[in-house]
Scaffold this active site. Structure first.
Site, PDB file in Angstrom:
ATOM      1  N   TYR A 251       0.859  -1.189   0.000  1.00  0.00           N
ATOM      2  CA  TYR A 251       0.000   0.000   0.000  1.00  0.00           C
ATOM      3  C   TYR A 251       0.895   1.239   0.000  1.00  0.00           C
ATOM      4  O   TYR A 251       1.796   1.353   0.835  1.00  0.00           O
ATOM      5  CB  TYR A 251      -0.935   0.031   1.218  1.00  0.00           C
ATOM      6  CG  TYR A 251      -1.793   1.267   1.186  1.00  0.00           C
ATOM      7  CD1 TYR A 251      -2.944   1.313   0.399  1.00  0.00           C
ATOM      8  CD2 TYR A 251      -1.415   2.415   1.874  1.00  0.00           C
ATOM      9  CE1 TYR A 251      -3.696   2.472   0.307  1.00  0.00           C
ATOM     10  CE2 TYR A 251      -2.168   3.578   1.782  1.00  0.00           C
ATOM     11  CZ  TYR A 251      -3.304   3.598   1.002  1.00  0.00           C
ATOM     12  OH  TYR A 251      -4.033   4.750   0.899  1.00  0.00           O
TER      13      TYR A 251
ATOM     14  N   LYS B 167       3.387  10.706   7.631  1.00  0.00           N
ATOM     15  CA  LYS B 167       2.626  10.369   8.838  1.00  0.00           C
ATOM     16  C   LYS B 167       3.167  11.003  10.112  1.00  0.00           C
ATOM     17  O   LYS B 167       2.740  12.069  10.510  1.00  0.00           O
ATOM     18  CB  LYS B 167       2.553   8.852   8.985  1.00  0.00           C
ATOM     19  CG  LYS B 167       1.576   8.220   7.994  1.00  0.00           C
ATOM     20  CD  LYS B 167       1.357   6.779   8.330  1.00  0.00           C
ATOM     21  CE  LYS B 167       0.406   6.079   7.382  1.00  0.00           C
ATOM     22  NZ  LYS B 167      -0.992   6.436   7.571  1.00  0.00           N
TER      23      LYS B 167
HETATM   24  N1  PMP Z   1       2.536   4.716   2.128  1.00  0.00           N
HETATM   25  C1  PMP Z   1       2.239   4.005   3.217  1.00  0.00           C
HETATM   26  C2  PMP Z   1       3.105   2.832   3.580  1.00  0.00           C
HETATM   27  C3  PMP Z   1       1.136   4.341   4.000  1.00  0.00           C
HETATM   28  O1  PMP Z   1       0.828   3.601   5.080  1.00  0.00           O
HETATM   29  C4  PMP Z   1       0.354   5.464   3.631  1.00  0.00           C
HETATM   30  C5  PMP Z   1      -0.852   5.910   4.451  1.00  0.00           C
HETATM   31  N2  PMP Z   1      -1.658   4.933   4.927  1.00  0.00           N
HETATM   32  C6  PMP Z   1       0.713   6.195   2.495  1.00  0.00           C
HETATM   33  C7  PMP Z   1       1.808   5.791   1.773  1.00  0.00           C
HETATM   34  C8  PMP Z   1      -0.093   7.390   2.056  1.00  0.00           C
HETATM   35  O2  PMP Z   1       0.064   8.450   2.950  1.00  0.00           O
HETATM   36  P1  PMP Z   1      -1.049   9.598   3.047  1.00  0.00           P
HETATM   37  O3  PMP Z   1      -2.280   8.976   3.584  1.00  0.00           O
HETATM   38  O4  PMP Z   1      -0.436  10.611   3.975  1.00  0.00           O
HETATM   39  O5  PMP Z   1      -1.220  10.149   1.682  1.00  0.00           O
END
Ligand code: PMP
Length: 434
Positions: free
Chosen positions: A148, A278
């Site tokens: 993801y 994050k």
């Molecule tokens: N990459 C990973 C591994 C993630 O866990 C996430 C968010 N869940 C993202 C990218 C995307 O980040 P954002 O929600 O801040 O766009």
């Protein structure tokens, strides 16, 4: 709950999108009044222990005096200026911090707005790099299944093609390459054949591959799977052997969550590009960073375009950078190592025994991440309600009930959090019977 609060919730239900939530049959949202330490205070009167760190972002707890102070101080100077032609101390200090903390060789920092955007930036960097090397045919991205990487278009194109929630957009997405996901777990005995299919894809397609992207050690939203460090080591070796750039998406794993400052350290490797997001601001506001090597930055800059083709309006936002620096300063005091070790020890003691529960398929623990994979899908509305009644905030998805609490959680709070999981496992109403 008073009238005003009820009215807010009603308007929210009718007009405000929430993540992956229907607007015609929305799941209930809980109105937050305030948050302090590990507690979220709801307008309905409950106080709940946050088991999610607001989706991997809050490390040092809510309403932290040092982070508040950093924001106030910076807002009294300036909250934002454009980053084209202007620069400022908070961004430069953040870049210094990140270069010093991340694995070796990542010396050039691109600041952006969110995790997904930092992935877009990484993918564009890789493609533009090969363009500048006169190899435009290297424009595909290789990844593994169950990954993801975000919700924007290029990021979606490297999410798991089946469970990535993005099949709807298949026709317009970049056509990338997917190897099987790593199977050998973190603590299992390593077998080199776990990476054989991946190696075959490198061999067959390297001439058209710009970069390989992976979440180091923990595949998050694609299934909360924790894989063997030797798999990651093999990825690095294959990238070297076949001249493919390696992108480590440490948006979820970075800054201590797995027990190492960066999950790449479990395999003792350094990627060519790293994505962070994050928790970069300690969960205060949105900010992300993509770091790359000198070689990538210099090649792009010496290529046809003469610069990297990206530049968001809020690039290097000073408020976000100032609060990120304050959060990294707390991390640099190094208490996180003990905090994460303590959380991991309690997870092992209290979560691992759930493995024998009839409703549990598997339990996985690494650092401050604890995952209970149930045998049935959860009933989201019901389980959420029960968790709130039990004084915790846990938001499962599918069969996965997982927690990654703020590092400052204490033993008593953690015990209450985990007790809530074992309680709901015994309640049929929290699961969708197959
Ligand atoms: N990459 C990973 C591994 C993630 O866990 C996430 C968010 N869940 C993202 C990218 C995307 O980040 P954002 O929600 O801040 O766009």
């Amino acid at each position: 709950m008073n009238n005003k609060q009820a009215e807010i919730l009603e308007f929210d239900k009718n007009h405000v999108w929430h993540p992956y939530t229907s607007m015609s049959k929305p799941l209930p949202s809980y109105l937050v009044k305030s948050a302090q330490g590990v507690y979220i205070y709801l307008a309905s009167g409950e106080k709940v222990i946050d088991g999610m760190s607001s989706w991997w972002s809050v490390l040092h707890g809510y309403n932290h005096p040092e982070l508040n102070q950093a924001l106030i101080k910076q807002s009294e100077k300036f909250s934002h200026v454009m980053f084209g032609g202007l620069t400022h101390e908070p961004a430069v200090e953040l870049a210094k911090n990140l270069i010093a903390m991340t694995p070796g060789g990542l010396n050039k920092v691109f600041l952006s707005d969110s995790g997904s955007v930092s992935v877009e930036v990484a993918l564009k960097m890789a493609i533009q790099y090969w363009h500048s090397k006169d190899k435009p045919e290297k424009h595909k991205i290789l990844t593994v299944k169950n990954g993801y990487h975000g919700d924007t278009f290029a990021a979606m194109s490297v999410c798991d093609p089946v469970n990535g929630m993005h099949q709807l957009f298949e026709t317009v997405l970049m056509k990338n390459l997917f190897a099987p996901a790593p199977k050998i777990g973190f603590e299992q005995v390593w077998q080199a054949d776990d990476a054989l299919a991946l190696a075959a894809m490198f061999e067959q397609h390297h001439h058209e591959i710009a970069a390989f992207i992976i979440e180091p050690i923990v595949q998050g939203a694609g299934g909360m799977r924790i894989y063997h460090p030797n798999y990651l080591k093999t990825c690095r070796a294959l990238c070297d052997q076949y001249h493919v750039l390696m992108i480590a998406d440490e948006i979820a794993t970075g800054l201590g969550r797995t027990g190492k400052l960066f999950a790449c350290e479990w395999a003792d490797i350094s990627p060519d590009i790293i994505c962070l997001g994050k928790t970069l601001t300690g969960g205060y506001m949105t900010l992300a960073a993509t770091l790359c090597t000198d070689e990538i930055a210099n090649s792009i800059s010496n290529g046809e375009a003469g610069c990297f083709m990206h530049g968001p309006t809020f690039m290097g936002n000073p408020l976000a950078c100032a609060v990120a620096n304050a959060s990294l300063n707390i991390l640099k005091r190094n208490e996180w190592q003990q905090q994460v070790a303590n959380i991991e020890a309690i997870f092992k003691q209290q979560l691992l025994p759930l493995k024998t529960h009839p409703r549990v398929h598997n339990v996985r623990v690494l650092g401050a991440i604890g995952v209970v994979e149930a045998t049935e899908n959860v009933d989201m509305a019901e389980i959420q309600k029960r968790f709130v009644e039990l004084g915790v905030w846990i938001r499962p998805f599918g069969k996965l009930i997982y927690v990654m609490p703020p590092f400052v959680i204490d033993i008593e709070q953690l015990t209450l959090l985990l007790k809530a999981i074992s309680t709901v496992l015994n309640e049929d109403s929290c699961f969708i019977q197959q």
